[in-house]
Design an enzyme around this catalytic site. Structure first.
Site, PDB file in Angstrom:
ATOM      1  N   ASP A  11       4.539  -4.555   6.229  1.00 53.00           N
ATOM      2  CA  ASP A  11       4.828  -5.899   6.717  1.00 53.00           C
ATOM      3  C   ASP A  11       5.031  -6.933   5.590  1.00 53.00           C
ATOM      4  O   ASP A  11       6.043  -7.639   5.562  1.00 53.00           O
ATOM      5  CB  ASP A  11       3.634  -6.287   7.599  1.00 53.00           C
ATOM      6  CG  ASP A  11       3.895  -7.546   8.361  1.00 53.00           C
ATOM      7  OD1 ASP A  11       4.965  -7.639   8.963  1.00 53.00           O
ATOM      8  OD2 ASP A  11       3.025  -8.442   8.319  1.00 53.00           O
ATOM      9  N   ARG A  58       1.164  -5.130  -5.504  1.00 52.90           N
ATOM     10  CA  ARG A  58       1.305  -6.346  -4.705  1.00 52.90           C
ATOM     11  C   ARG A  58       1.540  -7.456  -5.721  1.00 52.90           C
ATOM     12  O   ARG A  58       0.775  -7.602  -6.666  1.00 52.90           O
ATOM     13  CB  ARG A  58       0.065  -6.580  -3.851  1.00 52.90           C
ATOM     14  CG  ARG A  58      -0.141  -5.459  -2.825  1.00 52.90           C
ATOM     15  CD  ARG A  58      -1.144  -5.816  -1.729  1.00 52.90           C
ATOM     16  NE  ARG A  58      -1.041  -4.900  -0.612  1.00 52.90           N
ATOM     17  CZ  ARG A  58      -1.895  -3.899  -0.348  1.00 52.90           C
ATOM     18  NH1 ARG A  58      -2.918  -3.700  -1.126  1.00 52.90           N
ATOM     19  NH2 ARG A  58      -1.722  -3.117   0.689  1.00 52.90           N
ATOM     20  N   GLY A  66       0.827  -1.211   0.000  1.00 52.36           N
ATOM     21  CA  GLY A  66       0.000   0.000   0.000  1.00 52.36           C
ATOM     22  C   GLY A  66       0.857   1.254   0.000  1.00 52.36           C
ATOM     23  O   GLY A  66       1.848   1.335   0.722  1.00 52.36           O
ATOM     24  N   ARG A 113      -5.571  -2.594   8.753  1.00 54.54           N
ATOM     25  CA  ARG A 113      -5.459  -4.042   8.500  1.00 54.54           C
ATOM     26  C   ARG A 113      -5.039  -4.828   9.756  1.00 54.54           C
ATOM     27  O   ARG A 113      -3.897  -5.200   9.936  1.00 54.54           O
ATOM     28  CB  ARG A 113      -4.458  -4.332   7.376  1.00 54.54           C
ATOM     29  CG  ARG A 113      -4.723  -5.686   6.748  1.00 54.54           C
ATOM     30  CD  ARG A 113      -3.538  -6.262   6.028  1.00 54.54           C
ATOM     31  NE  ARG A 113      -2.962  -5.411   5.035  1.00 54.54           N
ATOM     32  CZ  ARG A 113      -3.242  -5.457   3.745  1.00 54.54           C
ATOM     33  NH1 ARG A 113      -4.114  -6.305   3.297  1.00 54.54           N
ATOM     34  NH2 ARG A 113      -2.630  -4.661   2.917  1.00 54.54           N
ATOM     35  N   LYS A 140     -23.492  13.402  27.411  1.00 58.15           N
ATOM     36  CA  LYS A 140     -23.192  13.999  26.111  1.00 58.15           C
ATOM     37  C   LYS A 140     -24.374  13.862  25.180  1.00 58.15           C
ATOM     38  O   LYS A 140     -25.214  13.003  25.360  1.00 58.15           O
ATOM     39  CB  LYS A 140     -22.015  13.272  25.475  1.00 58.15           C
ATOM     40  CG  LYS A 140     -20.806  13.304  26.341  1.00 58.15           C
ATOM     41  CD  LYS A 140     -19.658  12.680  25.634  1.00 58.15           C
ATOM     42  CE  LYS A 140     -18.442  12.911  26.489  1.00 58.15           C
ATOM     43  NZ  LYS A 140     -17.244  12.933  25.747  1.00 58.15           N
ATOM     44  N   ARG A 193     -18.004  15.290  13.593  1.00 58.23           N
ATOM     45  CA  ARG A 193     -18.463  15.683  14.939  1.00 58.23           C
ATOM     46  C   ARG A 193     -19.548  16.774  14.857  1.00 58.23           C
ATOM     47  O   ARG A 193     -20.480  16.781  15.654  1.00 58.23           O
ATOM     48  CB  ARG A 193     -17.257  16.173  15.752  1.00 58.23           C
ATOM     49  CG  ARG A 193     -17.571  16.801  17.077  1.00 58.23           C
ATOM     50  CD  ARG A 193     -17.822  15.825  18.182  1.00 58.23           C
ATOM     51  NE  ARG A 193     -16.639  15.068  18.564  1.00 58.23           N
ATOM     52  CZ  ARG A 193     -16.674  14.020  19.383  1.00 58.23           C
ATOM     53  NH1 ARG A 193     -17.823  13.606  19.893  1.00 58.23           N
ATOM     54  NH2 ARG A 193     -15.575  13.377  19.689  1.00 58.23           N
ATOM     55  N   THR A 249       4.215   2.441   5.806  1.00 53.24           N
ATOM     56  CA  THR A 249       2.820   1.993   5.829  1.00 53.24           C
ATOM     57  C   THR A 249       2.043   2.882   6.782  1.00 53.24           C
ATOM     58  O   THR A 249       2.565   3.250   7.832  1.00 53.24           O
ATOM     59  CB  THR A 249       2.681   0.517   6.282  1.00 53.24           C
ATOM     60  OG1 THR A 249       1.301   0.264   6.615  1.00 53.24           O
ATOM     61  CG2 THR A 249       3.519   0.187   7.503  1.00 53.24           C
ATOM     62  N   ILE A 250       0.796   3.189   6.410  1.00 56.82           N
ATOM     63  CA  ILE A 250       0.002   4.015   7.334  1.00 56.82           C
ATOM     64  C   ILE A 250      -0.403   3.220   8.568  1.00 56.82           C
ATOM     65  O   ILE A 250      -0.837   3.792   9.553  1.00 56.82           O
ATOM     66  CB  ILE A 250      -1.262   4.601   6.659  1.00 56.82           C
ATOM     67  CG1 ILE A 250      -2.248   3.495   6.260  1.00 56.82           C
ATOM     68  CG2 ILE A 250      -0.898   5.480   5.475  1.00 56.82           C
ATOM     69  CD1 ILE A 250      -3.659   4.029   5.973  1.00 56.82           C
ATOM     70  N   ASP A 251      -0.251   1.888   8.519  1.00 54.25           N
ATOM     71  CA  ASP A 251      -0.768   1.043   9.606  1.00 54.25           C
ATOM     72  C   ASP A 251       0.057   1.104  10.890  1.00 54.25           C
ATOM     73  O   ASP A 251      -0.431   0.751  11.958  1.00 54.25           O
ATOM     74  CB  ASP A 251      -0.835  -0.423   9.155  1.00 54.25           C
ATOM     75  CG  ASP A 251      -1.770  -0.638   7.980  1.00 54.25           C
ATOM     76  OD1 ASP A 251      -2.510   0.297   7.629  1.00 54.25           O
ATOM     77  OD2 ASP A 251      -1.757  -1.744   7.410  1.00 54.25           O
ATOM     78  N   ARG A 302     -25.203   6.294  12.650  1.00 51.66           N
ATOM     79  CA  ARG A 302     -24.708   6.475  11.282  1.00 51.66           C
ATOM     80  C   ARG A 302     -23.304   5.876  11.176  1.00 51.66           C
ATOM     81  O   ARG A 302     -22.595   5.735  12.181  1.00 51.66           O
ATOM     82  CB  ARG A 302     -24.618   7.957  10.917  1.00 51.66           C
ATOM     83  CG  ARG A 302     -25.951   8.646  10.772  1.00 51.66           C
ATOM     84  CD  ARG A 302     -26.739   8.157   9.545  1.00 51.66           C
ATOM     85  NE  ARG A 302     -27.932   8.943   9.310  1.00 51.66           N
ATOM     86  CZ  ARG A 302     -29.088   8.810   9.937  1.00 51.66           C
ATOM     87  NH1 ARG A 302     -29.215   7.885  10.885  1.00 51.66           N
ATOM     88  NH2 ARG A 302     -30.116   9.572   9.633  1.00 51.66           N
ATOM     89  N   LYS A 316     -24.835   9.683  28.636  1.00 54.19           N
ATOM     90  CA  LYS A 316     -25.185  10.104  29.996  1.00 54.19           C
ATOM     91  C   LYS A 316     -24.944  11.595  30.145  1.00 54.19           C
ATOM     92  O   LYS A 316     -25.733  12.320  30.677  1.00 54.19           O
ATOM     93  CB  LYS A 316     -24.340   9.324  31.000  1.00 54.19           C
ATOM     94  CG  LYS A 316     -25.053   8.066  31.460  1.00 54.19           C
ATOM     95  CD  LYS A 316     -24.478   7.549  32.746  1.00 54.19           C
ATOM     96  CE  LYS A 316     -25.020   6.153  33.009  1.00 54.19           C
ATOM     97  NZ  LYS A 316     -23.968   5.218  33.320  1.00 54.19           N
ATOM     98  N   ASP A 321       2.284  -0.870  11.896  1.00 56.63           N
ATOM     99  CA  ASP A 321       2.260  -2.174  12.556  1.00 56.63           C
ATOM    100  C   ASP A 321       3.578  -2.932  12.433  1.00 56.63           C
ATOM    101  O   ASP A 321       3.595  -4.159  12.498  1.00 56.63           O
ATOM    102  CB  ASP A 321       1.101  -3.012  11.998  1.00 56.63           C
ATOM    103  CG  ASP A 321       1.219  -3.232  10.498  1.00 56.63           C
ATOM    104  OD1 ASP A 321       2.031  -2.537   9.848  1.00 56.63           O
ATOM    105  OD2 ASP A 321       0.495  -4.093   9.968  1.00 56.63           O
TER     106      ASP A 321
HETATM  107  O1  F6P Z   1      -1.653  -1.779   4.569  1.00 58.89           O
HETATM  108  C1  F6P Z   1      -2.175  -0.542   4.256  1.00 58.89           C
HETATM  109  C2  F6P Z   1      -3.661  -0.634   4.032  1.00 58.89           C
HETATM  110  O2  F6P Z   1      -4.147   0.654   3.731  1.00 58.89           O
HETATM  111  C3  F6P Z   1      -4.469  -1.264   5.150  1.00 58.89           C
HETATM  112  O3  F6P Z   1      -4.722  -0.396   6.208  1.00 58.89           O
HETATM  113  C4  F6P Z   1      -5.707  -1.701   4.431  1.00 58.89           C
HETATM  114  O4  F6P Z   1      -6.291  -2.779   5.104  1.00 58.89           O
HETATM  115  C5  F6P Z   1      -5.188  -2.120   3.090  1.00 58.89           C
HETATM  116  O5  F6P Z   1      -3.947  -1.460   2.912  1.00 58.89           O
HETATM  117  C6  F6P Z   1      -6.093  -1.814   1.932  1.00 58.89           C
HETATM  118  O6  F6P Z   1      -5.486  -2.298   0.780  1.00 58.89           O
HETATM  119  P1  F6P Z   1      -5.964  -1.975  -0.713  1.00 58.89           P
HETATM  120  O7  F6P Z   1      -5.551  -0.577  -1.042  1.00 58.89           O
HETATM  121  O8  F6P Z   1      -5.254  -2.973  -1.536  1.00 58.89           O
HETATM  122  O9  F6P Z   1      -7.448  -2.115  -0.713  1.00 58.89           O
END
Ligand code: F6P
Length: 326
Positions: free
Chosen positions: A106, A75, A14, A175, A217, A158, A129-131, A250, A215, A133
């Site tokens: 990862d 990928r 990603g 993810r 809010k 909000r 990665t934005i995750d 929502r 309660k 992780d």
């Molecule tokens: O690993 C980065 C990520 O943005 C995850 O947070 C997310 O689950 C996944 O990639 C989404 O992947 P794609 O862009 O292939 O749908």
């Protein structure tokens, strides 16, 4: 020690804001140290199809502020096969590349680890990665920008939540990792975060309702990490509709908006430091490591540790979020 004269660089998995700043840092610091650089397009797929270009300093001009990756990303199922990796290695040899810098998450760094195990090529991972992780680094490139995007979005939602006195479930990426959801919740003042790392989904929803939704809010916002383990925001909204029909619910799924945009100063600096450190590590003879950052210091983490260990979400952050959202 094998001499490194030519570094190949690719982005994989990603895209994440700040990847371009990392490409720039690797390219420029390698050139500064007298090395050649080759840009590999479309990640491992491009290594196999040999989409490889000589990179000069000008190739990375004016990109530090850009989101996405100028090298494109993909990928690659083919790279997951021994045959694919063999073709990739043959191309690397023919191109005269003698070290690889892989910027990705990862899955991408696991690919680098596998490749380095099978072939004599030093591989250096840069966590992108934005995750957030990846084990062994306090932050990954793109995470801070994504967090800021989340909180800007939550701030806007909000307004409606408050005006209409609604309960919003906002699904964020990650993810199977709760860093974006939890820290996004703390930063935006959300009332709860539902993340895959902690307790069962029953516990997290029931606990949230029990702990006093409405309660004191007139609106509530819950950030839900996208994951099969949480079931996602829709799942919770459906449950609330059935089990607590008195609430006006929502759902907003933030989706790929979280992956885009110009990187924050933090991500640009992080990417610049990690990218330059990747080149330093190669000059020191390092191989098969990820460059990380811990307590503001550059660290070298074996690729095996970075990809096999799970990075833990701190329980104290959950406690903080709960305390501050009473
Ligand atoms: O690993 C980065 C990520 O943005 C995850 O947070 C997310 O689950 C996944 O990639 C989404 O992947 P794609 O862009 O292939 O749908």
């Amino acid at each position: 020690m094998r001499n490194v004269n030519c570094v190949g660089i690719l982005t994989s998995g990603g895209d994440a804001p700040g990847m371009n700043a990392a490409i720039r840092a690797v390219t420029r610091s390698a050139i500064y140290h007298g090395l050649k650089v080759k840009g590999i397009y479309r990640g491992y797929r491009g290594l196999i199809s040999r989409e490889i270009v000589d990179f000069k300093s000008k190739h990375v001009s004016n990109i530090i502020q850009l989101g996405g990756t100028i090298l494109k990303t993909a990928r690659s199922p083919e790279f997951a096969t021994p045959e694919g990796r063999q073709i990739a290695y043959n191309n690397i040899q023919e191109e005269g590349i003698d070290a690889l810098v892989v910027i990705g998450g990862d899955g991408s760094l696991s690919g680098a680890m596998q490749f380095a195990k099978e072939f004599d090529i030093p591989c250096i991972g840069v966590p992108g990665t934005i995750d957030n992780d990846l084990y062994g680094t306090d932050s990954t490139i793109g995470y801070d920008t994504a967090l800021n995007t989340i909180l800007e979005s939550v701030d806007k939602i909000r307004d409606t939540a408050t005006s209409h006195e609604r309960l919003f479930f906002i699904e964020v990426m990650g993810r199977d990792a709760g860093f974006l959801a939890l820290n996004g919740a703390i930063a935006s003042g959300a009332e709860a975060a539902i993340i895959p790392e902690f307790s069962t989904e029953e516990d997290q929803l029931a606990e949230f309702i029990k702990s006093g939704f409405r309660k004191s809010k007139n609106s509530s916002i819950v950030l839900v990490a996208e994951s099969e383990l949480t079931g996602g925001a829709m799942h919770y909204a459906d449950r609330v509709k059935n089990e607590y029909p008195q609430y006006d619910v929502r759902v907003t799924i933030l989706g790929h908006i979280q992956r885009g945009g110009s990187p924050t100063a933090y991500d640009r600096i992080l990417a610049s430091r990690l990218g330059a450190a990747a080149v330093d590590s190669l000059l020191e003879g390092q191989r098969n490591i990820m460059i990380g950052i811990e307590n503001d210091e550059i660290v070298y983490v074996p690729l095996t540790r970075a990809t096999k260990n799970q990075k833990h979400v701190s329980h104290s952050l959950i406690d903080l979020m709960k305390m501050l959202s009473i």
